[in-house]
Enzyme design. Structure first.
Site, PDB file in Angstrom:
ATOM      1  N   CYS A  31     -42.757 -46.039 -34.712  1.00 12.73           N
ATOM      2  CA  CYS A  31     -43.632 -46.177 -33.463  1.00 12.73           C
ATOM      3  C   CYS A  31     -43.162 -47.422 -32.595  1.00 12.73           C
ATOM      4  CB  CYS A  31     -45.056 -46.812 -34.097  1.00 12.73           C
ATOM      5  SG  CYS A  31     -45.778 -45.714 -35.266  1.00 12.73           S
ATOM      6  N   ILE A  32     -42.301 -48.315 -33.201  1.00 11.55           N
ATOM      7  CA  ILE A  32     -41.763 -49.370 -32.148  1.00 11.55           C
ATOM      8  C   ILE A  32     -40.268 -49.162 -31.760  1.00 11.55           C
ATOM      9  CG2 ILE A  32     -42.919 -51.005 -33.600  1.00 11.55           C
ATOM     10  CD1 ILE A  32     -40.376 -51.906 -35.018  1.00 11.55           C
TER      11      ILE A  32
END
Length: 359
Positions: A352-353
């Protein structure tokens, strides 16, 4: 007026298992999402970035007022790019980069509404996030397509050979594109990802505040092969979700007609936010987080990068089992475990990052 799309121009989204030129992240700072003024999260990001920078060029967006802090915490070869954004989920705010047979790259800029907009978005103002994909396209010096679709990068996984995996829970959610039918959404995915087939799982991970992003329940190993989060406790809500997904995948073929091989990876925990962790947050209206809240923990939320797999370490009782599954699925890759509970507390994990730029 002729509207160009990636597919019409001969572009498609490659798989994450393909060679990567760079990986983008954004420095976490938001005190209502990252506890203790984001210091524990920043330490986790820094450790991850240090390991990642051994395999790929790492580029980090940073709010100008945090540039000196990030510079002090990150390896010298990591490039920093001052820019405005609202939170550090680069997978969802960054561009999806597509390629053609000549090796040319272009960026797809999706619309973003903080995972649900006025209906159930996680914060009130996402106007800076909306500018990030455009800014990165400029910095990467690539042409840009503006897609007429609200979509987060974490809601799609592409195999690079014509198949995309997603969830009905997210892409058909009333807070995303309520005016579009399933068929219209599929048509946009085909046009902007250069794909032939969409494989829909009904639901994502239980209690995932992104409305069930695919990257928390499934990851593509390579064409015709995936990893799926499963739960062995049939009293856990995740059990039925995963069983339904297994059944669908068992009966599906990909865009090239292949049966799909599924590696089952356990879920950690279940994991819950502690009193101390909740107390470290500046509590807003929208993103309120409470002690005892179940976290959307998943080992499927890993990053494949140039011969390495960076996977989250979340539960000492399951980390080795998860690693064994990954070792079977990726026999040629180096496995790099990253203790990542601090990222999970913010609502996501390593996938997600990050947002990759293909080679």
């Amino acid at each position: 007026m002729q509207v160009h799309t990636p597919k019409a121009d001969g572009f498609w989204m490659p798989g994450e298992h393909s060679p990567l030129a760079s990986v983008w992240l954004a420095w976490p700072t938001r005190p209502d999402n990252w506890r203790e003024q984001a210091l524990p999260a920043q330490a986790t990001f820094a450790h991850f970035i240090e390991r990642l920078s051994g395999y790929v060029t790492v580029k980090v967006a940073v709010l100008p007022e945090y540039e000196a802090q990030a510079r002090a915490m990150l390896p010298s070869q990591v490039q920093l790019f001052p820019m405005q954004y609202n939170d550090a989920w680069m997978r969802d705010i960054g561009p999806t980069v597509v390629i053609n047979n000549a090796g040319e790259k272009r960026a797809v800029n999706w619309q973003f509404n903080a995972w649900g907009g006025e209906l159930d978005g996680l914060y009130d103002d996402w106007s800076d996030d909306e500018t990030v994909a455009t800014r990165i396209a400029e910095l990467e010096n690539v042409q840009r397509y503006d897609a007429p679709l609200i979509l987060e990068g974490g809601s799609i996984h592409c195999d690079g050979e014509g198949t995309v995996y997603t969830t009905e829970e997210c892409l058909l959610h009333p807070s995303r594109n309520p005016d579009l039918s399933r068929a219209e959404i599929e048509a946009h995915l085909m046009d902007y990802l250069g794909i032939e087939k969409v494989i829909w799982l009904p639901l994502g991970l239980f209690n995932d505040e992104t409305n069930g992003h695919i990257d928390n329940i499934l990851h593509v190993v390579k064409p015709g092969e995936v990893i799926l989060s499963v739960c062995e406790d049939n009293s856990d809500p995740q059990y039925a979700i995963s069983q339904q997904a297994l059944e669908i995948l068992a009966n599906e073929t990909d865009a090239k007609g292949r049966k799909i091989k599924v590696h089952q990876i356990p879920i950690p925990g279940p994991l819950y936010m502690s009193e101390e962790e909740a107390a470290g947050l500046v509590q807003p209206d929208r993103m309120a987080r409470e002690a005892g809240e179940r976290l959307g923990g998943s080992y499927a939320n890993f990053l494949i990068c140039n011969g390495a797999v960076f996977y989250p370490q979340l539960d000492s009782t399951q980390d080795e089992r998860a690693k064994d599954v990954l070792a079977t699925a990726f026999p040629e890759h180096t496995l790099v475990g990253i203790p990542s509970r601090e990222i999970l507390l913010g609502g996501g994990n390593l996938h997600c990052i990050t947002q990759q730029i293909p080679a």
